[in-house]
Design an enzyme around this catalytic site. Structure first.
Site, mmCIF file in Angstrom:
data_model
loop_
_atom_site.group_PDB
_atom_site.id
_atom_site.type_symbol
_atom_site.label_atom_id
_atom_site.label_comp_id
_atom_site.label_asym_id
_atom_site.label_seq_id
_atom_site.Cartn_x
_atom_site.Cartn_y
_atom_site.Cartn_z
ATOM 1 N N ASP A 3 101.725 20.083 47.457
ATOM 2 C CA ASP A 3 100.403 20.148 48.090
ATOM 3 C C ASP A 3 99.352 19.693 47.077
ATOM 4 O OD1 ASP A 3 98.468 20.779 50.021
ATOM 5 O OD2 ASP A 3 98.275 22.860 49.320
ATOM 6 N N HIS A 4 98.432 18.872 47.513
ATOM 7 C CA HIS A 4 97.307 18.430 46.683
ATOM 8 C C HIS A 4 97.704 17.929 45.300
ATOM 9 C CE1 HIS A 4 93.822 19.072 49.213
ATOM 10 N NE2 HIS A 4 94.458 20.105 49.710
ATOM 11 N N GLU B 186 94.949 11.610 51.780
ATOM 12 C CA GLU B 186 93.772 12.295 52.325
ATOM 13 C C GLU B 186 92.603 11.334 52.386
ATOM 14 O OE1 GLU B 186 92.815 16.316 51.093
ATOM 15 O OE2 GLU B 186 90.671 15.885 51.111
ATOM 16 N N HIS C 277 88.270 24.329 52.998
ATOM 17 C CA HIS C 277 89.247 25.035 52.161
ATOM 18 C C HIS C 277 88.753 26.415 51.706
ATOM 19 C CE1 HIS C 277 91.073 20.935 51.160
ATOM 20 N NE2 HIS C 277 92.084 21.655 51.589
ATOM 21 N N SER D 259 93.097 27.791 57.723
ATOM 22 C CA SER D 259 93.549 29.173 57.863
ATOM 23 C C SER D 259 92.609 29.920 58.797
ATOM 24 C CB SER D 259 93.582 29.865 56.487
ATOM 25 O OG SER D 259 94.746 29.488 55.779
HETATM 26 ZN ZN ZN Z 1 94.172 21.140 51.417
#
Ligand code: ZN
Length: 319
Positions: free
Chosen positions: A83-84, A142, A188, A225
């Site tokens: 991730d990232h 992204e 985020h 989330s």
């Molecule tokens: Zn992210």
């Protein structure tokens, strides 16, 4: 076959019109929680790790063990995803440790919060594709600026710059990414939005338009989330100090899936579920020092949240 590429898992999700949840883990116990949920729910799953973010000093050993653990769960398809990734080197190291998918987040210049230019983003993403593709590893890119505070990322980007469909088409044409994280109204971190906004946070028409123009590319929701109020309340009632805020509701995520989202990142909800269960146990059981007793509620609290998301995303029962 346990391990899958992101492309393979999301192609299945596309055919079945559901989304696969991606859950951040920073220890073996957390990975077990996620994988146990997947096995119990018969669900495909994305286990993801951020470079430089684990409970251990030795990242190489941690990633080797994580890959070994995933291989033990041969009853469900699992994507092991970086991730990232901030740099080319992050991605190369993950590929070297057997990850089946990497994200190169070249939307910001590494080590700063300066947005990268389109050309800079394309150039770095292409370098990662050139090393990932021969290794049979999927790549997520992204585009646009997803606001908020991502753990491990310098600074807080307050402003959300929405993804532009023309740019998205150009980006995919120039890079060939398998999946694309799009800025479509999410943010985020554990503090997301200060108002409920009538449950209309996501730019559904923007998701649908990008999806329509990029039928071969899978769209990813970051910063999405739910920030469940009960988890925040448990943390704060047991010595924590998390600022209450609103996330993306399960209903909004379902609408996002209907519009074409196929991967949904749940980093903050993962951290909240773990922290809430652990804090409650420690404060209510001050005399217990046995680690197995402390970790058990944290693992089961995390596992239950993951299982709930699998049912909400429609991935439960698909494996
Ligand atoms: Zn992210």
């Amino acid at each position: 076959m346990t391990l899958q590429t992101l492309r393979a898992a999301l192609a299945e999700a596309e055919a079945g019109e559901y989304a696969v949840g991606a859950f951040n883990v920073s220890s073996i116990d957390q990975a077990i929680a996620v994988l146990d949920a997947a096995a119990a729910e018969r669900s495909p799953v994305i286990v993801q790790s951020i470079a430089g973010m684990s409970a251990y000093d030795d990242e190489s050993r941690w990633w080797t063990r994580l890959r070994g653990l995933v291989e033990e769960y041969n009853e469900v398809p699992v994507v092991l995803h970086l991730d990232h990734g901030r740099t080319y080197d992050d991605c190369v190291r993950a590929i070297g440790h057997g990850f089946t998918s990497v994200m190169i987040d070249a939307s910001r210049v590494a080590g700063t919060d300066r947005p990268a230019s389109f050309a800079e983003n394309v150039a770095l993403t292409r370098r990662v594709i050139e090393v990932a593709t021969p290794a049979g590893v999927s790549v997520e890119g992204e585009l646009g600026t997803i606001g908020g505070a991502e753990a491990g990322v310098a600074g807080v980007v307050e402003e959300i710059v929405f993804a532009d469909p023309d740019q998205a088409v150009e980006f995919v044409a120039q890079t060939g990414v398998d999946a694309l994280a799009v800025a479509v109204g999410t943010s985020h971190g554990s503090v997301k939005f200060t108002d409920e906004a009538g449950g209309q946070r996501l730019r559904l028409e923007l998701i649908a338009e990008i999806k329509d123009r990029l039928p071969e590319t899978f769209l990813v929701l970051h910063g999405s989330s739910s920030v469940p109020a009960d988890a925040v309340a448990v943390i704060n009632a047991h010595g924590g100090g998390v600022r209450p805020s609103y996330g993306i509701s399960p209903e909004q995520k379902a609408e996002g899936i209907a519009a074409g989202i196929r991967k949904i990142n749940q980093g903050t909800d993962s951290h909240l579920a773990w922290s809430a269960a652990l804090r409650r146990f420690l404060q209510e059981n001050t005399a217990i020092v046995e680690p197995s007793e402390q970790l058990r509620p944290a693992i089961s609290g995390f596992r239950e949240m993951v299982a709930q998301r699998m049912r909400e995303f429609g991935s439960a029962g698909r494996a």
